[in-house]
Design a protein around this motif. Structure first.
Motif, PDB file in Angstrom:
ATOM      1  N   UNK A  66      33.933 -66.486  35.285  1.00  0.00           N
ATOM      2  CA  UNK A  66      33.827 -65.392  36.262  1.00  0.00           C
ATOM      3  C   UNK A  66      34.256 -64.041  35.709  1.00  0.00           C
ATOM      4  N   UNK A  67      34.685 -63.992  34.477  1.00  0.00           N
ATOM      5  CA  UNK A  67      35.188 -62.757  33.865  1.00  0.00           C
ATOM      6  C   UNK A  67      36.278 -62.096  34.715  1.00  0.00           C
ATOM      7  N   UNK A  68      37.178 -62.928  35.221  1.00  0.00           N
ATOM      8  CA  UNK A  68      38.303 -62.395  35.998  1.00  0.00           C
ATOM      9  C   UNK A  68      39.216 -61.650  35.030  1.00  0.00           C
ATOM     10  N   UNK A  69      40.005 -60.738  35.558  1.00  0.00           N
ATOM     11  CA  UNK A  69      40.910 -59.993  34.695  1.00  0.00           C
ATOM     12  C   UNK A  69      42.191 -60.753  34.436  1.00  0.00           C
ATOM     13  N   UNK A  70      42.636 -60.723  33.204  1.00  0.00           N
ATOM     14  CA  UNK A  70      43.913 -61.350  32.847  1.00  0.00           C
ATOM     15  C   UNK A  70      45.007 -60.809  33.770  1.00  0.00           C
ATOM     16  N   UNK A  71      44.951 -59.496  33.983  1.00  0.00           N
ATOM     17  CA  UNK A  71      46.020 -58.827  34.703  1.00  0.00           C
ATOM     18  C   UNK A  71      46.099 -59.268  36.166  1.00  0.00           C
ATOM     19  N   UNK A  72      44.997 -59.818  36.720  1.00  0.00           N
ATOM     20  CA  UNK A  72      45.015 -60.301  38.097  1.00  0.00           C
ATOM     21  C   UNK A  72      46.072 -61.392  38.276  1.00  0.00           C
ATOM     22  N   UNK A  73      46.218 -62.252  37.270  1.00  0.00           N
ATOM     23  CA  UNK A  73      47.191 -63.342  37.377  1.00  0.00           C
ATOM     24  C   UNK A  73      48.457 -63.080  36.566  1.00  0.00           C
ATOM     25  N   UNK A  74      48.304 -62.425  35.411  1.00  0.00           N
ATOM     26  CA  UNK A  74      49.465 -62.222  34.532  1.00  0.00           C
ATOM     27  C   UNK A  74      49.953 -60.782  34.590  1.00  0.00           C
ATOM     28  N   UNK A  75      50.657 -60.442  35.624  1.00  0.00           N
ATOM     29  CA  UNK A  75      51.239 -59.099  35.675  1.00  0.00           C
ATOM     30  C   UNK A  75      52.753 -59.254  35.689  1.00  0.00           C
ATOM     31  N   UNK A  76      53.454 -58.143  35.514  1.00  0.00           N
ATOM     32  CA  UNK A  76      54.913 -58.229  35.455  1.00  0.00           C
ATOM     33  C   UNK A  76      55.368 -59.112  34.290  1.00  0.00           C
ATOM     34  N   UNK A  77      54.586 -59.166  33.216  1.00  0.00           N
ATOM     35  CA  UNK A  77      54.948 -60.031  32.087  1.00  0.00           C
ATOM     36  C   UNK A  77      55.770 -59.296  31.027  1.00  0.00           C
ATOM     37  N   UNK A  78      55.732 -57.956  31.063  1.00  0.00           N
ATOM     38  CA  UNK A  78      56.436 -57.199  30.025  1.00  0.00           C
ATOM     39  C   UNK A  78      57.546 -56.329  30.594  1.00  0.00           C
ATOM     40  N   UNK A  79      57.498 -56.121  31.904  1.00  0.00           N
ATOM     41  CA  UNK A  79      58.505 -55.303  32.589  1.00  0.00           C
ATOM     42  C   UNK A  79      58.793 -55.941  33.942  1.00  0.00           C
ATOM     43  N   UNK A  80      59.833 -55.448  34.610  1.00  0.00           N
ATOM     44  CA  UNK A  80      60.171 -55.960  35.930  1.00  0.00           C
ATOM     45  C   UNK A  80      58.966 -55.839  36.859  1.00  0.00           C
TER      46      UNK A  80
END
Ligand code: HEC
Ligand code: HEC
Ligand code: HEC
Ligand code: HEC
Length: 194
Positions: A166-180
């Motif tokens: 579906x070409x979903x965005x990584x950021x849709x599921x993996x956010x807040x991975x590098x900062x609070x």
């Protein structure tokens, strides 16, 4: 040597010709100098040290010891790996937009932890939008899901098979991975056109 003949024609006397050639040489040298200076500037303003010179107490402090700072592979992602496109035109656009950061620095928009926290959600949304706008290209520069699939956990593989389809965005599921992680609706709730 037709260009030489036409140059001689345009400058019939010797001193005129010498000046024309000297001017040409100066133009080439100065032009090259500007190109080198621009390249050096682009490089210098992409290092972690540069970013940390302003973000040392906020984003850089939070980034410390996260998976992208320290992991078993020894490969680190630095600020620019995630925040700065590698493609020339998008990179330049992002650099120009950074003028807002310089302005913000001098007007003190995030010069205390309190101000940073208050402004954080707005900045995170802006960055999520940018990432969604290019299908999280910066993440994909390092993570090749198609290749990694078979080595992944079952949960990851199941989700990522769908992501690839579906070409979903990584950021849709993996956010807040590098900062609070900021409070408020996450990237999935944010719609962008691309
Ligand atoms: C001169 C100080 C300064 C430097 C150097 C700096 N920043 Fe910033 N940055 C700021 C300020 C101030 C803001 C808040 C701007 C605003 O929203 O008005 C900001 C905002 C941001 C944001 C949020 C952007 C958005 O769209 O709202 C990101 C991401 C960011 N910086 C990353 C970086 C990275 C990566 C680097 C190094 C390549 C860097 N910064 C270098 C001062 C700086
Ligand atoms: C410079 C390369 C690089 C970039 C850019 C990068 N990563 Fe990573 N990522 C890594 C490495 C290396 C690891 C650690 C892998 C390991 O330990 O197996 C990792 C780990 C991860 C993990 C696993 C976390 C865990 O707890 O196991 C996720 C999820 C992830 N990255 C997502 C992202 C996302 C989303 C982006 C874009 C915002 C991104 N990465 C950008 C290199 C990168
Ligand atoms: C629909 C949600 C979703 C999307 C979109 C998504 N992932 Fe994941 N990802 C997951 C889940 C769920 C896991 C497993 C997490 C866990 O086990 O804690 C995972 C795990 C990972 C891991 C760790 C691998 C492992 O074996 O545990 C990496 C690296 C990663 N994702 C990278 C990416 C990248 C890069 C993208 C974009 C190309 C992406 N993901 C898009 C849901 C997603
Ligand atoms: C692995 C990718 C990755 C790396 C490396 C990374 N960031 Fe970020 N950054 C993000 C993402 C994604 C966001 C959007 C908010 C979120 O999901 O946490 C973000 C948000 C920000 C923001 C907006 C405020 C906030 O917390 O949301 C700033 C400022 C910022 N980053 C600066 C930096 C600086 C400085 C570095 C280097 C010390 C850095 N980032 C390293 C992925 C990364």
């Amino acid at each position: 040597m037709r260009w030489w003949a036409s140059l001689r024609q345009a400058y019939p006397n010797r001193s005129g010709l010498t000046i024309a050639i000297a001017a040409l040489v100066v133009m080439v040298v100065v032009g090259g100098g500007i190109t080198v200076a621009a390249a050096v500037t682009v490089h210098m303003t992409s290092t972690e040290e540069f970013c940390s010179s302003c973000h040392t107490n906020d984003a850089a402090a939070e980034f410390k010891d996260t998976i992208h700072d320290k992991n078993r592979t020894g490969v680190r992602a630095t600020c620019a790996d995630c925040h700065l496109p590698k493609e020339l035109v998008p990179m330049m656009i992002r650099k120009v937009k950074a003028a807002k950061e310089v302005w913000g620095h001098f007007t003190g928009v995030i010069d205390t932890k309190e101000k940073f926290d208050k402004h954080r959600y707005e900045m995170a949304v802006s960055e999520w939008k940018r990432m969604k706008g290019n299908n999280s290209q910066e993440c994909r520069n390092c993570h090749d899901l198609a290749k990694a699939l078979e080595k992944q956990s079952e949960t990851a593989r199941a989700r990522h098979t769908k992501v690839l389809a579906e070409r979903t965005d990584c950021i849709d599921c993996h956010f807040g991975i590098a900062h609070t992680e900021p409070d408020g609706p996450g990237p999935k709730e944010i719609k962008v056109s691309r």
